[in-house]
Write an enzyme that holds these catalytic residues in place. Structure first.
Site, PDB file in Angstrom:
ATOM      1  CB  THR A  85       2.518  48.708  47.982  1.00 18.68           C
ATOM      2  OG1 THR A  85       2.549  49.700  46.957  1.00 18.68           O
ATOM      3  CG2 THR A  85       3.831  47.933  47.959  1.00 18.68           C
ATOM      4  CG  LEU A 106       4.442  48.350  52.612  1.00 19.43           C
ATOM      5  CD1 LEU A 106       3.807  46.971  52.442  1.00 19.43           C
ATOM      6  CD2 LEU A 106       5.773  48.416  51.896  1.00 19.43           C
ATOM      7  CG  ASP A 107       3.498  53.949  47.965  1.00 21.67           C
ATOM      8  OD1 ASP A 107       3.924  54.623  48.926  1.00 21.67           O
ATOM      9  OD2 ASP A 107       3.992  53.998  46.821  1.00 21.67           O
ATOM     10  NE  ARG A 108      -5.581  54.242  49.638  1.00 26.23           N
ATOM     11  CZ  ARG A 108      -6.443  55.206  49.390  1.00 26.23           C
ATOM     12  NH1 ARG A 108      -7.061  55.248  48.238  1.00 26.23           N
ATOM     13  NH2 ARG A 108      -6.688  56.130  50.270  1.00 26.23           N
ATOM     14  NE  ARG A 123       2.246  53.935  43.111  1.00 27.90           N
ATOM     15  CZ  ARG A 123       1.262  54.543  43.761  1.00 27.90           C
ATOM     16  NH1 ARG A 123       1.344  54.745  45.077  1.00 27.90           N
ATOM     17  NH2 ARG A 123       0.184  54.941  43.121  1.00 27.90           N
TER      18      ARG A 123
END
Length: 172
Positions: A9, A5-7, A106
């Protein structure tokens, strides 16, 4: 970890407990047999109640930590969205990834003019009092790598995102 996961998120991850499970789950991910659904609150309202954003994503030419539509060495990327709730200034979306590029949701939402609320990289940091982007991995669905049993897990919105959603609902 099978996927990341993106930071900043929140939500669900697939983690394996053995090398063999990891290999099998990564193959399932590559073959698009793991469904990943996200919830995002975005600025404004998309032009349709549902749709697919299909635009290649590569490293941004100017800022190496960012990704962009096109960019350097772009790879195909596809994100499906459905409008869950239209609010006065924002929209709550359900998103399903068909591909899994870095920052895909995003970047795609920013590219169509509806960045994720609170996103410091691709949107407006601090929107609705958020200290991170309003992006949550809500649901995972896949076949267990050994038993073949259907696995489906859900994760409710964490308190900070639920509070931001309530603030968004109050705006007029």
């Amino acid at each position: 970890i099978v996927h990341r996961l993106d930071r900043d998120t929140s939500g669900l991850l697939v983690v394996s407990r053995s090398e063999e499970a990891h290999r099998l789950l990564q193959a399932a991910l590559a073959e698009r047999r793991i469904e990943r659904e996200y919830t995002a609150l975005v600025e404004g309202r998309p032009p349709a109640r549902s749709g697919t954003i299909e635009a290649p994503i590569g490293r941004d030419e100017r800022v190496r930590t960012r990704m962009s539509v096109g960019g350097v060495s772009p790879r195909e990327a596809r994100t499906h969205f459905t409008l869950d709730r239209a609010l006065p200034r924002t929209s709550l979306l359900r998103l399903r990834l068909e591909t899994g590029r870095t920052h895909q949701i995003r970047v795609h939402l920013q590219a169509i003019g509806h960045p994720v609320c609170g996103d410091p990289e691709y949107g407006t940091a601090g929107l609705l009092g958020l200290e991170r982007q309003f992006l949550h991995a809500t649901r995972l669905s896949f076949e267990h790598p050994f038993t073949g049993a259907h696995v489906e897990v859900d994760s409710p919105l964490p308190a900070d995102l639920q509070s931001a959603l309530e603030r968004a609902e109050e705006l007029s």
